[in-house]
Scaffold this motif. Structure first.
Motif, mmCIF file in Angstrom:
data_model
loop_
_atom_site.group_PDB
_atom_site.id
_atom_site.type_symbol
_atom_site.label_atom_id
_atom_site.label_comp_id
_atom_site.label_asym_id
_atom_site.label_seq_id
_atom_site.Cartn_x
_atom_site.Cartn_y
_atom_site.Cartn_z
ATOM 1 N N ALA A 1 0.850 -1.187 0.000
ATOM 2 C CA ALA A 1 0.000 0.000 0.000
ATOM 3 C C ALA A 1 0.887 1.238 0.000
ATOM 4 N N ARG B 1 1.286 4.485 1.450
ATOM 5 C CA ARG B 1 0.775 5.273 2.570
ATOM 6 C C ARG B 1 1.933 6.012 3.226
ATOM 7 N N LEU C 1 1.628 6.610 9.138
ATOM 8 C CA LEU C 1 0.311 5.987 9.259
ATOM 9 C C LEU C 1 0.441 4.480 9.482
ATOM 10 N N GLN D 1 0.344 0.684 8.823
ATOM 11 C CA GLN D 1 0.757 0.000 7.602
ATOM 12 C C GLN D 1 0.265 -1.445 7.599
ATOM 13 N N GLU E 1 -12.325 4.671 1.678
ATOM 14 C CA GLU E 1 -11.235 3.718 1.855
ATOM 15 C C GLU E 1 -11.640 2.632 2.852
ATOM 16 N N PHE F 1 -4.964 -2.321 2.880
ATOM 17 C CA PHE F 1 -5.825 -1.149 2.740
ATOM 18 C C PHE F 1 -6.317 -1.157 1.290
#
Length: 510
Positions: free
Chosen positions: A384, A386, A390, A392, A469, A482
């Motif tokens: 992902a 990101r 944030l 993970q 999301e 995610f």
């Protein structure tokens, strides 16, 4: 006399310690046919692994035993260091932190190992399982379809045919020996005695220590909650016999304890052992797996051994069940991929803490809580893009407070509890979500049709989710992915790899 092979066992677990019991519970609640054997004639009676770390408490909540465990345990007491001149100092050596919505357990719990295992046996019984004591694994062979094991018991030898064999049979593992799996590491040059003793002359409000910093004089006496026992811990010479009788331990304490006369009334359990740090070369050989002390052994410093072992089982359980239900066999390989690096890290941590303990430094902080461990490196952590700050894929999924559409309070851990995967979608179009199927719970948070509300913005603040999301969480409480709502094919491919194939069109239409 050798009994005819029984054929209805899907998983045979060898060793009924904390790891074996955890795996048995996790598989039993998934409907897997198990047998759990142990060569001991009766349950282990000692306090040895008495520290339950915060991450393990989260696991035990999911397994349905957290309140029972808390009822037989207690917070770690303040440590009282007695000095040769008769004075003492008190200090809190175990980090105590208040719970937060994201981390409901932030302080270790002290529970004697015999009590932890008793609680787990009770839970296993509720699920229809039992421990078969006095049954020793004496041999096994495997083929492409399963394992044929020979077990010796009080009623003779028995042949058991099973799909998988799991060795949780301790540091001297018979299973590991038969597989000829290397167990490299080292003996750490420290030998110790540990014993559960009924003792007069000490307050039960403190963990008492004296002789700190002197390996020839150190001794600790810790009250075990809800018993009349103290756990005695002390280093001993590398050579020579240690008298573990009442008289022997009385003399041992008299020699080392300088803060007044103590009286040993009873010895319930005692052991003298050499500390080792070892890690198995591999955790899998075909349809046979290792876990717990059979795969790694630690010095007791930091309370990592039992916790790492129990979490081995928690990682393995859902994967074994998925493969038995049709998931690709390669899923089992992620067990070693994820857990062996964790064990290596814990070996390093515990060994480092041992060196500090030799000098009298026994303070323990967040590093032993295991809340920050995860599997970002795993092949099961779906890539992902990101920001690094944030959450993970591979990270532990935090708890949080939500609300149901009907108004009731909900914890995220309530939604995750059980043997399923969980998809939390924040204001996502229902048409973009995976189709319902066994083993996957889908929750829509916010939006016109959401079954949950997020008044504290948990998904935004804690999980870093924007509207539109979603986050996919594994059965063992780690973030898997995610997934983008626009990339349903990739998500379906991932779900198929873990045994959650999309239902057929006919099934969906029905």
């Amino acid at each position: 006399m050798n009994k005819q092979a029984s054929t209805n066992t899907q998983v045979l677990i060898c060793g009924a310690g904390a790891a074996g019991l955890t795996l048995a519970i996790d598989l039993a609640r998934r409907g897997v046919a198990i047998r759990l054997i142990d060569k001991l004639p009766a349950p282990f009676a000692g306090s040895r692994g008495k520290g339950i770390q915060p991450r393990t408490l989260e696991v035990l909540e999911d397994l349905g035993v957290i309140d029972r465990l808390a009822a037989v345990g207690a917070p770690y007491p303040v440590q009282r260091l007695h000095k040769a001149d008769g004075t003492f100092t008190d200090s809190q050596e175990v980090m105590v932190s208040p719970p937060t919505p994201e981390e409901p357990y932030r302080t270790p719990l002290m529970v004697p190992q015999f009590r932890t295992e008793a609680v787990l046996r009770e839970r296993l019984a509720e699920l229809g399982g039992t421990v078969e004591y006095g049954r020793a694994l004496t041999g096994f062979d495997q083929d492409a379809d399963g394992v044929t094991a020979t077990v010796a018991g009080p009623d003779g030898a028995e042949t058991i045919r099973c799909g998988w064999l799991v060795g949780g049979d301790g540091g001297r593992s018979f299973v590991r020996h038969v597989l000829d799996i290397g167990f490299p590491g080292k003996t750490l040059g420290v030998r110790a005695v540990v014993a559960d003793i009924a003792l007069e002359g000490l307050s039960r409000d403190f963990w008492h220590r004296c002789g700190e910093g002197d390996m020839d004089r150190q001794i600790g006496l810790c009250p075990l909650p809800h018993t009349d026992l103290f756990q005695l811990q002390a280093p001993i010479p590398l050579e020579g016999e240690i008298d573990l009788s009442v008289a022997g331990l009385q003399a041992f304490i008299d020699d080392r304890w300088t803060a007044g006369r103590l009286k040993v009334n009873r010895v319930d359990w005692a052991s003298a052992y050499s500390m080792n740090a070892r890690l198995a070369d591999r955790y899998r050989e075909g349809r046979v797996l290792l876990m717990g002390d059979a795969a790694h052994i630690h010095p007791p410093t930091g309370g990592q051994g039992l916790n790492t072992s129990l979490q081995d089982a928690y990682n393995l359980g859902w994967k074994l069940a998925a493969v038995l239900q049709g998931a690709p066999d390669a899923l089992i390989d992620t067990y070693e991929e994820e857990r062996r690096p964790i064990a290596a890290g814990m070996l390093g941590l515990a060994t480092g803490l041992l060196e500090k303990a030799k000098q009298g430094e026994i303070k323990r902080g967040r590093e032993v809580h295991q809340l920050d461990l995860g599997y970002r490196f795993s092949s099961l952590a779906l890539d992902a893009v990101r920001p690094e700050d944030l959450l993970q894929p591979g990270d532990r999924a935090p708890d949080g407070r939500l609300a149901g559409a009907a108004g009731g309070a909900k914890r995220l851990f309530d939604l995750l509890a059980g043997p399923h995967w969980t998809l939390l979608a924040r204001a996502v179009d229902p048409a973009a979500l995976p189709a319902p199927r066994p083993g996957l719970h889908v929750h829509r948070v916010g939006g016109a049709s959401g079954d949950l509300r997020d008044p504290d913005d948990v998904l935004g603040v804690t999980y870093g989710l924007a509207e539109g999301e979603a986050v996919l969480i594994r059965p063992d409480g780690y973030v898997a992915a995610f997934p983008a709502a626009t990339d349903g094919a990739r998500l379906e491919g991932y779900l198929a790899e873990v045994g959650l194939d999309a239902p057929s069109r006919a099934a969906r239409a029905a």
